[in-house]
Design a protein around this motif. Structure first.
Motif, PDB file in Angstrom:
ATOM      1  N   ARG A   1       0.843  -1.210   0.000  1.00  0.00           N
ATOM      2  CA  ARG A   1       0.000   0.000   0.000  1.00  0.00           C
ATOM      3  C   ARG A   1       0.872   1.252   0.000  1.00  0.00           C
TER       4      ARG A   1
ATOM      5  N   THR B   1       2.224   1.852  -3.404  1.00  0.00           N
ATOM      6  CA  THR B   1       1.164   2.330  -4.289  1.00  0.00           C
ATOM      7  C   THR B   1       0.804   3.774  -3.963  1.00  0.00           C
ATOM      8  N   HIS B   2       0.782   4.134  -2.685  1.00  0.00           N
ATOM      9  CA  HIS B   2       0.517   5.525  -2.298  1.00  0.00           C
ATOM     10  C   HIS B   2       1.627   6.443  -2.829  1.00  0.00           C
TER      11      HIS B   2
ATOM     12  N   ILE C   1      -6.887   2.697  -2.406  1.00  0.00           N
ATOM     13  CA  ILE C   1      -5.627   2.004  -2.100  1.00  0.00           C
ATOM     14  C   ILE C   1      -5.623   1.531  -0.657  1.00  0.00           C
TER      15      ILE C   1
ATOM     16  N   ALA D   1      -7.704  -1.584  -0.213  1.00  0.00           N
ATOM     17  CA  ALA D   1      -7.419  -2.765  -1.029  1.00  0.00           C
ATOM     18  C   ALA D   1      -7.162  -3.978  -0.145  1.00  0.00           C
TER      19      ALA D   1
ATOM     20  N   LEU E   1      -4.434  -3.897  -5.601  1.00  0.00           N
ATOM     21  CA  LEU E   1      -3.474  -2.811  -5.773  1.00  0.00           C
ATOM     22  C   LEU E   1      -2.950  -2.765  -7.208  1.00  0.00           C
ATOM     23  N   LYS E   2      -2.651  -3.924  -7.742  1.00  0.00           N
ATOM     24  CA  LYS E   2      -2.158  -4.007  -9.123  1.00  0.00           C
ATOM     25  C   LYS E   2      -3.192  -3.459 -10.093  1.00  0.00           C
TER      26      LYS E   2
END
Length: 80
Positions: A10, A13-14, A62, A65, A71-72
């Protein structure tokens, strides 16, 4: 079996979301910071508000998730 640390995934991704957000903000930030003639600071700020709302929604998605696949999917859909 590969285990994914979801907190780290996460966070990554953030970070990607923040980078994408900064790229979208850049032209509007320039108008506000430089007070470019012929460009409206209020229009730039309105555009920035739209971008903030968009990325606020992504942030919530996100954070919520449940697995790496989610996330992907966000990364691929949003081009992060």
């Amino acid at each position: 079996m590969i285990r994914v640390n979801m907190e780290k995934a996460r966070a990554i991704t953030h970070d990607r979301r923040r980078i994408a957000r900064e790229r979208e903000f850049a032209p509007h930030d320039a108008v506000i910071a430089k007070q470019i003639p012929g460009k409206s600071a209020s229009e730039a700020e309105a555009s920035r508000a739209v971008i903030r709302a968009k990325y606020d929604a992504r942030q919530a998605e996100i954070s919520g998730a449940a697995d790496p696949e989610a996330l992907k999917a966000i990364i691929e859909r949003e081009g992060l």
